[in-house]
Write a protein that holds these residues in place. Sequence first.
Motif, PDB file in Angstrom:
ATOM      1  N   MET A 254       0.972  -1.052   0.082  1.00  0.00           N
ATOM      2  CA  MET A 254      -0.094   0.059  -0.019  1.00  0.00           C
ATOM      3  C   MET A 254       0.898   1.251   0.004  1.00  0.00           C
ATOM      4  SD  MET A 254      -1.524   0.315   3.856  1.00  0.00           S
ATOM      5  CE  MET A 254      -0.493   1.087   5.094  1.00  0.00           C
ATOM      6  N   SER A 255       0.498   2.081  -0.805  1.00  0.00           N
ATOM      7  CA  SER A 255       1.380   3.332  -0.825  1.00  0.00           C
ATOM      8  C   SER A 255       0.851   4.331  -2.216  1.00  0.00           C
ATOM      9  CB  SER A 255       2.773   2.992  -1.568  1.00  0.00           C
ATOM     10  OG  SER A 255       3.531   4.143  -1.590  1.00  0.00           O
ATOM     11  N   ASP A 256       0.852   5.520  -1.873  1.00  0.00           N
ATOM     12  CA  ASP A 256       0.252   6.487  -2.844  1.00  0.00           C
ATOM     13  C   ASP A 256       1.443   7.345  -3.595  1.00  0.00           C
ATOM     14  OD1 ASP A 256      -2.189   5.941  -2.132  1.00  0.00           O
ATOM     15  OD2 ASP A 256      -2.469   7.545  -0.655  1.00  0.00           O
ATOM     16  N   VAL A 257       2.670   6.530  -3.255  1.00  0.00           N
ATOM     17  CA  VAL A 257       3.862   7.122  -3.889  1.00  0.00           C
ATOM     18  C   VAL A 257       4.570   6.032  -4.530  1.00  0.00           C
ATOM     19  CG1 VAL A 257       4.182   9.191  -2.280  1.00  0.00           C
ATOM     20  CG2 VAL A 257       5.255   6.800  -1.605  1.00  0.00           C
ATOM     21  N   PRO A 258       5.670   6.011  -5.529  1.00  0.00           N
ATOM     22  CA  PRO A 258       6.270   5.079  -6.243  1.00  0.00           C
ATOM     23  C   PRO A 258       7.103   4.058  -5.253  1.00  0.00           C
ATOM     24  CG  PRO A 258       6.695   6.973  -7.301  1.00  0.00           C
ATOM     25  CD  PRO A 258       6.087   7.430  -6.084  1.00  0.00           C
ATOM     26  N   LEU A 259       6.782   2.857  -5.471  1.00  0.00           N
ATOM     27  CA  LEU A 259       7.740   1.713  -4.608  1.00  0.00           C
ATOM     28  C   LEU A 259       8.284   0.644  -5.316  1.00  0.00           C
ATOM     29  CD1 LEU A 259       5.242  -0.051  -1.921  1.00  0.00           C
ATOM     30  CD2 LEU A 259       6.529  -1.583  -3.887  1.00  0.00           C
ATOM     31  N   GLY A 260       9.396   0.367  -4.777  1.00  0.00           N
ATOM     32  CA  GLY A 260      10.231  -0.766  -5.341  1.00  0.00           C
ATOM     33  C   GLY A 260      10.814  -1.805  -4.185  1.00  0.00           C
ATOM     34  N   LEU A 261      12.225  -2.282  -4.620  1.00  0.00           N
ATOM     35  CA  LEU A 261      12.395  -3.507  -3.933  1.00  0.00           C
ATOM     36  C   LEU A 261      14.006  -3.388  -3.776  1.00  0.00           C
ATOM     37  CD1 LEU A 261      12.520  -6.333  -2.397  1.00  0.00           C
ATOM     38  CD2 LEU A 261      12.182  -7.088  -4.686  1.00  0.00           C
ATOM     39  N   PHE A 262      14.704  -3.302  -2.822  1.00  0.00           N
ATOM     40  CA  PHE A 262      16.060  -3.771  -2.569  1.00  0.00           C
ATOM     41  C   PHE A 262      16.464  -5.227  -3.022  1.00  0.00           C
ATOM     42  CE2 PHE A 262      16.886  -0.569   1.076  1.00  0.00           C
ATOM     43  CZ  PHE A 262      16.916   0.494   0.245  1.00  0.00           C
ATOM     44  N   LEU A 263      16.968  -5.320  -4.127  1.00  0.00           N
ATOM     45  CA  LEU A 263      17.268  -6.759  -4.677  1.00  0.00           C
ATOM     46  C   LEU A 263      18.901  -7.161  -4.574  1.00  0.00           C
ATOM     47  CD1 LEU A 263      16.141  -9.423  -5.651  1.00  0.00           C
ATOM     48  CD2 LEU A 263      16.554  -8.238  -7.977  1.00  0.00           C
ATOM     49  N   SER A 264      19.215  -7.990  -3.786  1.00  0.00           N
ATOM     50  CA  SER A 264      20.620  -8.155  -3.561  1.00  0.00           C
ATOM     51  C   SER A 264      20.994  -9.405  -4.474  1.00  0.00           C
ATOM     52  CB  SER A 264      21.221  -8.659  -2.218  1.00  0.00           C
ATOM     53  OG  SER A 264      20.480  -9.609  -1.675  1.00  0.00           O
ATOM     54  N   GLY A 265      19.950 -10.365  -4.763  1.00  0.00           N
ATOM     55  CA  GLY A 265      20.324 -11.707  -5.251  1.00  0.00           C
ATOM     56  C   GLY A 265      20.393 -12.755  -4.278  1.00  0.00           C
ATOM     57  N   GLY A 266      20.477 -12.279  -2.932  1.00  0.00           N
ATOM     58  CA  GLY A 266      20.255 -13.288  -1.965  1.00  0.00           C
ATOM     59  C   GLY A 266      19.052 -13.815  -1.935  1.00  0.00           C
ATOM     60  N   ILE A 267      18.730 -14.954  -0.972  1.00  0.00           N
ATOM     61  CA  ILE A 267      17.516 -15.625  -1.113  1.00  0.00           C
ATOM     62  C   ILE A 267      16.507 -14.763  -0.357  1.00  0.00           C
ATOM     63  CG2 ILE A 267      17.938 -16.655   1.397  1.00  0.00           C
ATOM     64  CD1 ILE A 267      16.113 -18.334  -1.722  1.00  0.00           C
ATOM     65  N   ASP A 268      16.585 -13.966   0.397  1.00  0.00           N
ATOM     66  CA  ASP A 268      15.727 -13.066   1.142  1.00  0.00           C
ATOM     67  C   ASP A 268      14.906 -12.001   0.183  1.00  0.00           C
ATOM     68  OD1 ASP A 268      16.290 -14.559   3.621  1.00  0.00           O
ATOM     69  OD2 ASP A 268      17.625 -13.151   4.312  1.00  0.00           O
ATOM     70  N   SER A 269      15.759 -11.329  -0.270  1.00  0.00           N
ATOM     71  CA  SER A 269      15.158 -10.266  -1.225  1.00  0.00           C
ATOM     72  C   SER A 269      14.563 -10.967  -2.440  1.00  0.00           C
ATOM     73  CB  SER A 269      16.215  -9.149  -1.652  1.00  0.00           C
ATOM     74  OG  SER A 269      17.137  -9.837  -2.307  1.00  0.00           O
ATOM     75  N   SER A 270      15.150 -12.029  -2.983  1.00  0.00           N
ATOM     76  CA  SER A 270      14.425 -12.834  -4.039  1.00  0.00           C
ATOM     77  C   SER A 270      13.252 -13.234  -3.790  1.00  0.00           C
ATOM     78  CB  SER A 270      15.675 -13.812  -4.468  1.00  0.00           C
ATOM     79  OG  SER A 270      16.919 -13.324  -4.949  1.00  0.00           O
ATOM     80  N   VAL A 271      13.042 -13.819  -2.674  1.00  0.00           N
ATOM     81  CA  VAL A 271      11.656 -14.428  -2.045  1.00  0.00           C
ATOM     82  C   VAL A 271      10.629 -13.486  -1.802  1.00  0.00           C
ATOM     83  CG1 VAL A 271      10.506 -15.295  -0.086  1.00  0.00           C
ATOM     84  CG2 VAL A 271      12.634 -16.483  -0.917  1.00  0.00           C
ATOM     85  N   VAL A 272      11.073 -12.106  -1.344  1.00  0.00           N
ATOM     86  CA  VAL A 272      10.281 -11.270  -1.362  1.00  0.00           C
ATOM     87  C   VAL A 272       9.582 -10.796  -2.724  1.00  0.00           C
ATOM     88  CG1 VAL A 272       9.775  -8.707  -0.803  1.00  0.00           C
ATOM     89  CG2 VAL A 272      11.199  -9.980   0.597  1.00  0.00           C
ATOM     90  N   LEU A 273      10.366 -10.620  -3.864  1.00  0.00           N
ATOM     91  CA  LEU A 273      10.347 -10.455  -5.361  1.00  0.00           C
ATOM     92  C   LEU A 273       9.422 -11.684  -5.799  1.00  0.00           C
ATOM     93  CD1 LEU A 273      10.411  -9.061  -7.964  1.00  0.00           C
ATOM     94  CD2 LEU A 273      12.667 -10.000  -8.356  1.00  0.00           C
ATOM     95  N   ALA A 274       9.654 -12.952  -5.414  1.00  0.00           N
ATOM     96  CA  ALA A 274       8.905 -13.859  -5.860  1.00  0.00           C
ATOM     97  C   ALA A 274       7.367 -13.595  -5.217  1.00  0.00           C
ATOM     98  CB  ALA A 274       9.290 -15.271  -5.358  1.00  0.00           C
ATOM     99  N   ALA A 275       7.173 -13.197  -4.124  1.00  0.00           N
ATOM    100  CA  ALA A 275       5.784 -12.926  -3.705  1.00  0.00           C
ATOM    101  C   ALA A 275       5.152 -11.626  -4.251  1.00  0.00           C
ATOM    102  CB  ALA A 275       5.831 -12.646  -2.063  1.00  0.00           C
ATOM    103  N   MET A 276       6.033 -10.523  -4.508  1.00  0.00           N
ATOM    104  CA  MET A 276       5.351  -9.308  -5.239  1.00  0.00           C
ATOM    105  C   MET A 276       5.112  -9.579  -6.743  1.00  0.00           C
ATOM    106  SD  MET A 276       8.445  -6.701  -4.037  1.00  0.00           S
ATOM    107  CE  MET A 276       7.500  -5.268  -4.915  1.00  0.00           C
ATOM    108  N   ALA A 277       6.004 -10.693  -7.338  1.00  0.00           N
ATOM    109  CA  ALA A 277       5.427 -10.944  -8.629  1.00  0.00           C
ATOM    110  C   ALA A 277       4.037 -11.699  -8.778  1.00  0.00           C
ATOM    111  CB  ALA A 277       6.522 -11.650  -9.164  1.00  0.00           C
ATOM    112  N   LYS A 278       3.420 -12.290  -7.558  1.00  0.00           N
ATOM    113  CA  LYS A 278       2.234 -12.656  -7.596  1.00  0.00           C
ATOM    114  C   LYS A 278       0.845 -11.646  -7.553  1.00  0.00           C
ATOM    115  CE  LYS A 278       3.740 -16.964  -5.919  1.00  0.00           C
ATOM    116  NZ  LYS A 278       3.774 -18.092  -4.383  1.00  0.00           N
ATOM    117  N   MET A 279       1.379 -10.368  -7.105  1.00  0.00           N
ATOM    118  CA  MET A 279       0.508  -9.529  -6.902  1.00  0.00           C
ATOM    119  C   MET A 279       0.592  -8.139  -7.743  1.00  0.00           C
ATOM    120  SD  MET A 279       1.761  -9.869  -2.915  1.00  0.00           S
ATOM    121  CE  MET A 279       1.770 -11.340  -2.093  1.00  0.00           C
TER     122      MET A 279
END
Length: 626
Positions: A254-279
Amino acid sequence: MCGIVGVIFTDKHKKLDEHVLQKMNRSMIHRGPDDEGYFFESGAALAMRRLSILDLEGGKQPLYNEQRKIVSICNGEIFNHLTLRTQLEQHGHQLRSHSDAEILPHLYEEEGRHFVKKLRGMFGLAVWDSEKRKLLIARDRMGQKPLYWAEVNGAFLFASELKALLNYPELHPRLDMLAVQKYLAFEYVPAQASIFEGIHKLEAGHMLTWQEGKISIEQYWDIPCEGELTHISEEDALSELRQRFEEAVNIRLMSDVPLGLFLSGGIDSSVVLAAMAKMLPPQQIKTFSMAFSEKSFDESSHARLVANHFGTQHHEELCTPETLLGLIPEIGAFLDEPLGDASIVPTYALSKFTKKHVTVALGGDGGDELFAGYPTFKAEEYAKIFQRLPHFVRAAVKKIVKHLPVSDENISFDFKAKQFLRGADVLDASKHFLWMGSFSSEEQTALLQARSFGSDLFLHDINRHQMVAASASVGNGLLYLYKKLYLQDDILTKVDRASMAASLECRSPFLDHHFVEFVAKLPYHFKYRHGNLKYLLKKAYENELPASIVNRPKKGFGIPVAKWINGPLREMTCDLLSPARLAKQGIFNPKTVQGLLERHFAQKEDNRKQLWTLLAFQQWHDHYMK
C-alpha cells in the motif's frame, strides 16, 4: 514515515519555547522533508516531520480525536489501518482523512493503552491525553522504528532520533562508559541503553506511560518462546509459511507514492520479489541493486539474474571506491550513536540511489534471524566438535590458524578461521557475539585507558534475553537472542538511519509480527538442517527461483574494509586514531591501537573489524562530543 519529538513538563503551567521545539524537530528534517506539524499547550509540546506516503494532502500530523483532547504523532506505517478504521466508524468515530495514523487518537479513546496491541505495522508513536495529562509512547514489536527518551529538570523528552534530544538546551549528557564497552563488544549499543548517560532507547514491543512525572514501562508483545509446533508436518509448514509471508508482502504494497524493492540476489530479497510478482505485473516492479568493482564483494550478477527471471524494471548502479569513501563523513554526521557495522556504507549508497526513483522500498531484513541464515549457525555445530577434541589437537589447530597468510578478500578463509577460534572454546551462546563483535573482555582491558566495570558486565544483555528464552529449544533460543540484539540494534538501526538519511521508507515483510510468531514456533530443524541454512524458506520457493540463487551461500553486503585501511582509508585512519588524538581524548590506549594498526598495515593480522569499530566511534565522537 516521519520523525517525532515531544516535551512534557511536570509543571502543567510551563510552556516550551517554540523555537526550541522547532530546532529539535528540524534536526530530523531528513526523516520527513515534505512537511512539519506542531502542537503546543501549557505543559506539553509535540512535533513531527513528515515523509508523505499515504493520503499526501490529508495526512498532516499531529492528529486529534473529535474533541481535540487526544493528540497523536506517529513515525511509521499502520498496515491494518483500513480494518481498524471500519471498526472505529462503526463505533461512531468520525475520521477526517485517509491517513493510516489518524486511527491512533480514536483507537486510544476506545481501548486505552491496550490500543497498541491492535496495531500491525512498524512505528514509533506518541499519544497525549490532555485531560488526564497522560502521555503514552510505544515502539513496534520488532524495533523497526526507533524511539529515545530522557528526563531533565522536570521535563520528559522523547524523539525518533537522539540528535533531536541533544538540541534541548537543558540536556547535557555525558558519555556512558559502560555503553562504550558494550559498543566495543557488540559493535552497537543494545537497548535499553544509549551511548549517553540518562538517555534511553525504548525497547521493541514496549510502551512507556508518563503521568505527573511518574514513568511506567510495560512490554506489550514478545517473540514467542513457548508453544513450539512439534507435530506440524513439513507440508503444512510450507503451506502456512507461503500463505503468511505472501499476505505480509501484500499489505506492505500500500502506497500513494512510487514503490520498489532492494534486490541483492540473496535468498531473502529474491523471495520477497517472488511474492510481489504474484500481486503486481512483474514489469511494473522496480528493483534496485549496487555493483562493486571489488569482485569478492560484488553480487550484482545474482541480482540481475533474479530480475531477469521475473522481468522487473531493474536499476543498477556501479559504486566506485571513491563514491563509497565520500559517504563515510556523511554517515558519521547522521549516525547519532556509533555503529560498527561497515555495511551501513553500501546501504546508504543503495538508499540514495533508490530514492532517485521511488519513495518506498521493500527489503529482506529479518530473514537471517528468523531462519538461521548466518554462517555462525554452522559454526555452532563446528564448535561442539572442536570442543570434543583433545587439548593438544585444539592447541595445534590454533597455532596453524594463527600463521595462515592474511588475505583482505571478503570473508576470506583465514578471516573465517580466526574469527571462529575467538569463540570456539566458549560453551554458551555468548560465543556468537564474539564471532559477530569486535573486542572481547580481555582485549578491552588492554584497549581502554580507564575501565571501571566488571570484565563481563556487558554480558548482562545476553543473559537477560537468555533467561526469557529458557523455555525454547536451544536453536530457537539462539535465534531469539539474534532477534533481540543483533537484529534490533544493528540491522534495523542501520537500515532505518541509512534509508531515512536519504528520505526513503523501507519495509520488511519478514518482520510482520504474525509471520514472526509462526516462524518462531517452528522447530529449529525446519530452519537449520544438516548444515543447510534457511531450510524451509528455500524449500518453500525453490520452484519459483533460479536454482543457483536458492543454493548459493550467504555473502553479506559489505565493503573491502581490510584493503581500504591499507589504501585509500589509511590517511583518515591514521588521523582519527593518532596517538596524540587518543591521548587527548582519554578513552583508548594509544599504544594498543597503534599495535593494531601496525600489524594490520604489515599484513601480519587482519584487524578490519576492530579498526572499523574504532573508526566509526571516532567519527561519531568528532560530531557529537566536541
